[in-house]
Scaffold this motif. Structure first.
Motif, mmCIF file in Angstrom:
data_model
loop_
_atom_site.group_PDB
_atom_site.id
_atom_site.type_symbol
_atom_site.label_atom_id
_atom_site.label_comp_id
_atom_site.label_asym_id
_atom_site.label_seq_id
_atom_site.Cartn_x
_atom_site.Cartn_y
_atom_site.Cartn_z
ATOM 1 N N LEU A 165 -17.132 116.024 -38.842
ATOM 2 C CA LEU A 165 -18.223 116.580 -38.043
ATOM 3 C C LEU A 165 -18.424 115.838 -36.738
ATOM 4 N N THR A 166 -17.964 114.581 -36.674
ATOM 5 C CA THR A 166 -18.152 113.785 -35.459
ATOM 6 C C THR A 166 -16.828 113.178 -35.040
ATOM 7 N N ILE A 167 -16.789 112.733 -33.765
ATOM 8 C CA ILE A 167 -15.592 112.080 -33.238
ATOM 9 C C ILE A 167 -15.333 110.782 -33.993
ATOM 10 N N LYS A 168 -16.380 110.025 -34.301
ATOM 11 C CA LYS A 168 -16.195 108.754 -35.011
ATOM 12 C C LYS A 168 -15.558 108.989 -36.383
ATOM 13 N N GLU A 169 -16.026 110.034 -37.107
ATOM 14 C CA GLU A 169 -15.405 110.336 -38.392
ATOM 15 C C GLU A 169 -13.926 110.657 -38.218
ATOM 16 N N ALA A 170 -13.588 111.403 -37.178
ATOM 17 C CA ALA A 170 -12.192 111.756 -36.934
ATOM 18 C C ALA A 170 -11.357 110.519 -36.643
ATOM 19 N N TYR A 171 -11.893 109.573 -35.826
ATOM 20 C CA TYR A 171 -11.149 108.356 -35.521
ATOM 21 C C TYR A 171 -10.928 107.533 -36.792
ATOM 22 N N ALA A 172 -11.964 107.418 -37.627
ATOM 23 C CA ALA A 172 -11.833 106.626 -38.857
ATOM 24 C C ALA A 172 -10.808 107.259 -39.810
ATOM 25 N N ALA A 173 -10.874 108.583 -39.943
ATOM 26 C CA ALA A 173 -9.911 109.264 -40.806
ATOM 27 C C ALA A 173 -8.494 109.102 -40.271
ATOM 28 N N PHE A 174 -8.327 109.202 -38.965
ATOM 29 C CA PHE A 174 -6.999 109.048 -38.367
ATOM 30 C C PHE A 174 -6.458 107.648 -38.612
ATOM 31 N N ALA A 175 -7.286 106.622 -38.431
ATOM 32 C CA ALA A 175 -6.835 105.239 -38.635
ATOM 33 C C ALA A 175 -6.422 105.012 -40.085
ATOM 34 N N SER A 176 -7.165 105.619 -41.029
ATOM 35 C CA SER A 176 -6.825 105.451 -42.446
ATOM 36 C C SER A 176 -5.450 106.027 -42.755
ATOM 37 N N PHE A 177 -5.192 107.244 -42.293
ATOM 38 C CA PHE A 177 -3.901 107.875 -42.553
ATOM 39 C C PHE A 177 -2.781 107.179 -41.798
#
Length: 805
Positions: free
Chosen positions: A652-664
């Motif tokens: 839902l947010t850019i921060k969530e997207a960045y965190a998910a991307f870093a995890s993968f």
């Protein structure tokens, strides 16, 4: 009223404008204006009714007051329970109530119309937002009705088809899409309209002269009642994915083919080796069988010549068969002439353990105990062989006891005298199929000699006939000896081993006459190969302690060549006062030895070939293993990228997207590190928003000119000082990959990936890392662009609501 009608018409005008721009996105309620008009008519009707009632009441009161003709009626009313004034008041109250009701209905209508206007405006705005998303998508989006007519087509699809959306709306699928694609879509639309369920299919299509793969999802568009007359279709280009899958399958098939070919070559080599070893083993087994029969014949001959009575002769024969011949059990039975025609055991040796007492044997053809080998041999007068007691049905009555004692095969040899069969010599072996034709023939001769010996002993009184018979037996034996590839001899039982007798076939095998061999007591010892002489004397001396021995050595022939002989000898004990002597035989095994040498050479050659093939196979297996690991990694990366896509779409947010991307990214890097930098437009710098790995980049931000990928507008790889230029934002000389992050043609970020420290990478591994980096950059670029677009749409919607308020 006029103000509400004008607001209603304004909303209808917006809905009509939206319908004109996109015929498929008609999301407002089509019957709202009709229902509102009907409600306003009902309210006006109620108001008119109220005014009419009020007017009637007013006129009635006025008429009653002015006309005296109603005075009498008035007086009468005054005398009644209902007074005239009360009637007037009641009518006035009724009129007031109706006025209140009409005003309340008016307010409800006004409130409903205002709410309807707000809902219509929100639906129109929502339609605009969905239309914006559909037009911005890089997929084929269209809506078709039951007749197969296009109701909507986004700009991306129209561009791929070489036209404008407004020029294609209203046309059939056959007129818009290529024939093969339109035919498939018609069939799929029919399935959706028939089943009412969404449908996902993959198919080929030719667009712009190029063949492509499309993944299409068809979803029915339903109204509030659940009915639908149109279907929404979304088709995505999956050509790159299909090509990658085909390439992976082709590479895997080639490697499997190479491994199969190498494996087949090694299998053929192993098969050849097994065949040659099997032939050698078969030859050795045949030689052992002949040796066993010959040794048994020699021992039986000694028993025949030394036996003083029939029981001793029979026992010595059975004993020789077991101890010398190596058979498991032997017994002699005589055929009785009684009613039951039984076979009576008279002598045995070996592993018997009560076998003869537990089993009944007959030579009666009608009895089940007479159908075995013993009964057949006595009746037929010829040998009878059971090659495997487990499968031969004639041996069923004795199978259980025989297998318990380890008997696997047996032969019965008839004992005859003057043409009459009086018994049988029965021999048992521990292995199946132990009696071949040659061995049975030799044993049959032994049984014949035994039969003659029995007959001779039974007619001891006829000495002349016995002497003649023994002489004939000796002659037959001599003839048999001379016809066999064996040299018989006797020697002194001393350390010199001087030869005292040698068979006539000595000259045929060695070139020396028997007289030459027996004339010199050291002749045999002088012709032993110098390398074999010490071992030969040591082996030969063992006969004094064992009584029987055999060994191999090389012996010099008259032509100057050495031949291999198998020497089998036995110590013969004589009565006191006479010297013991040694009886032996030489078996020429030169051919066997030469064959063994050739087999060893072939084996060595095959082992060398197998070793070289093993090295080639190992190299191929290593290549296959690397290719398999690469395929597994690519499959893993594709799976992880798909999972990351799904997770990023749910952020839902850019921060969530960045965190998910870093995890993968951390899970897919396999020991590597990296970071994602996004452009800060206010500062004009790229700032770190996500990082992963054990040693991520130390720089938290950098200028655009510090990165070669931003300068060149493409991926940049630095694998060492000799291979390229290091980006200025890299804090060390570690190899790294930089790739711009783009979406909708704009570069707004940089993805930096560091190789694991201390490891060396070849070109294929660097290429794999580039492909991984490109995939990650494309996913995060699309995710960030989608989130920004969603945020922009939400912001625009919020502004619209604020303006309405």
């Amino acid at each position: 009223m006029n103000r509400l009608i004008k607001a209603w018409q304004k909303i209808r005008g917006k809905g009509a404008a939206v319908r004109a721009r996109g015929r498929s996105f008609n999301v407002y309620e089509p019957n709202a204006s009709k229902r509102a008009r009907q409600k306003s008519i009902r309210v006006l009707r109620d108001l008119i009714f109220v005014f009419i009632v009020f007017a009637i009441a007013f006129v009635l009161s006025f008429v009653l007051d002015l006309h005296g003709s109603f005075e009498a009626a008035s007086l009468e009313l005054k005398d009644s329970p209902f007074q005239y004034d009360e009637l007037i008041v009641a009518l006035a109250i009724l009129a007031a109530a109706l006025c209140v009701f009409a005003m309340r209905r008016w307010r409800e209508l006004e409130t409903e119309i205002v709410e309807r206007v707000q809902v219509e405006q929100a639906l129109v705005d929502s339609e605009e937002r969905y239309r914006t998303l559909a037009e911005a998508a890089q997929d084929f989006i269209f809506i078709a009705n039951r007749q197969g007519l296009i109701q909507y087509l986004n700009s991306y699809a129209a561009g791929k088809l070489g036209n404008r959306p407004d020029a294609l709306v209203g046309k059939s699928l056959q007129a818009v899409f290529p024939p093969e694609m339109a035919e498939g879509q018609n069939q799929e639309l029919k399935k959706v309209f028939a089943n009412g369920e969404p449908l996902n299919v993959e198919h080929k299509a030719t667009l712009g002269g190029e063949e492509s793969w499309l993944s299409t999802s068809l979803v029915p568009i339903r109204d509030d009642a659940g009915a639908f007359d149109s279907v929404l279709g979304i088709a995505r280009d999956i050509t790159i994915r299909k090509l990658a899958e085909d390439a992976l399958l082709g590479s895997k098939g080639d490697l499997e083919k190479k491994v199969s070919e190498r494996t087949l070559e090694l299998s053929n080599l192993n098969q050849r080796l097994k065949l040659e070893l099997g032939e050698k083993k078969l030859a050795e087994e045949r030689l052992q069988a002949v040796n066993r029969a010959l040794r048994t014949t020699m021992a039986a001959h000694q028993a025949l010549t030394g036996a003083e009575g029939e029981p001793e002769l029979l026992y010595q024969i059975c004993k020789a068969l077991v101890e010398v011949g190596g058979y498991r059990f032997a017994w002699v039975g005589f055929a009785e002439q009684g009613e039951k025609q039984l076979v009576r055991p008279v002598a045995s040796a070996g592993y018997e353990e009560g076998y003869l007492e537990a089993e009944k044997v007959s030579w009666d053809e009608s009895s089940e105990f007479g159908a075995g080998p013993v009964g057949n041999a006595i009746r037929s007068g010829g040998p009878s062989v059971v090659r495997d007691v487990l499968v031969d049905e004639t041996y069923a009555p004795w199978r259980s006891e025989a297998t318990r004692r380890g008997f696997a095969s047996t032969v019965s040899l008839p004992l005859s005298s003057n043409g009459d069969t009086f018994g049988a010599l029965n021999i048992y072996a521990a292995e199946p199929d132990a009696f071949d034709g040659e061995e049975v023939e030799l044993l049959s001769e032994l049984a014949g000699d035994l039969s003659y010996g029995i007959s001779a002993l039974r007619t001891r009184g006829e000495r002349d006939q016995q002497a003649l018979t023994l002489r004939r037996t000796g002659e037959q034996f001599s003839l048999l000896v001379e016809s066999l590839p064996i040299i018989f001899y006797t020697s002194q039982a001393t350390d010199e081993f001087g030869i005292t007798y040698v068979s006539k076939n000595m000259e045929a095998f060695t070139g020396y006459t028997p007289e030459e061999v027996t004339a010199d007591t050291s002749f045999w010892a002088d012709h032993i190969h110098p390398e074999d002489a010490p071992r030969a004397f040591e082996e030969m001396s063992k006969v004094f302690s064992r009584g029987f021995h055999e060994y191999e050595y090389r012996w010099l022939s008259a032509d100057g060549s050495y031949k291999w002989f198998l020497d089998i000898l036995r110590l013969v004990k004589t009565p006191e006062g006479e010297e013991d002597y040694i009886v032996g035989m030489w078996l020429d095994i030169t051919a066997r030895k030469q064959g063994e040498e050739r087999l060893l050479q072939v084996k060595d050659q095959l082992e060398d070939d197998a070793q070289s093939k093993s090295v080639e196979l190992q190299v191929t297996l290593e290549q296959l293993e690397r290719a398999t690991r690469r395929l597994e990694r690519q499959q893993h990366e594709i799976t992880m990228l798909n999972q990351m896509d799904e997770l990023l779409q749910g952020c839902l947010t850019i921060k969530e997207a960045y965190a998910a991307f870093a995890s993968f990214a951390g899970r897919m890097a396999e020991g590597g590190s990296g970071a994602l930098y996004i452009l800060d437009e206010n500062a004009g710098r790229y700032e770190e928003v996500a990082s992963w790995g054990a040693s991520p980049p130390l720089e938290k931000g950098f200028e655009p000119d510090d990165c070669w990928s931003l300068r060149l507008g493409q991926i940049h790889v630095y694998s060492g000082v000799e291979t390229g230029m290091k980006c200025q934002h890299a804090s060390a000389e570690d190899p790294h990959i930089c790739i711009p992050v783009r979406a909708a043609g704009n570069t707004f970020g940089v993805l930096v990936m560091l190789f694991p420290p201390g490891e060396e990478f070849d070109d294929s591994q660097i290429k794999e890392e580039q492909e991984l980096a490109a995939g990650l950059a494309a996913r995060v670029g699309m995710a960030v662009y989608s989130l920004n677009l969603r945020r922009a749409v939400q912001g625009a919607a919020g502004d619209d609501f604020e303006k309405q308020g």
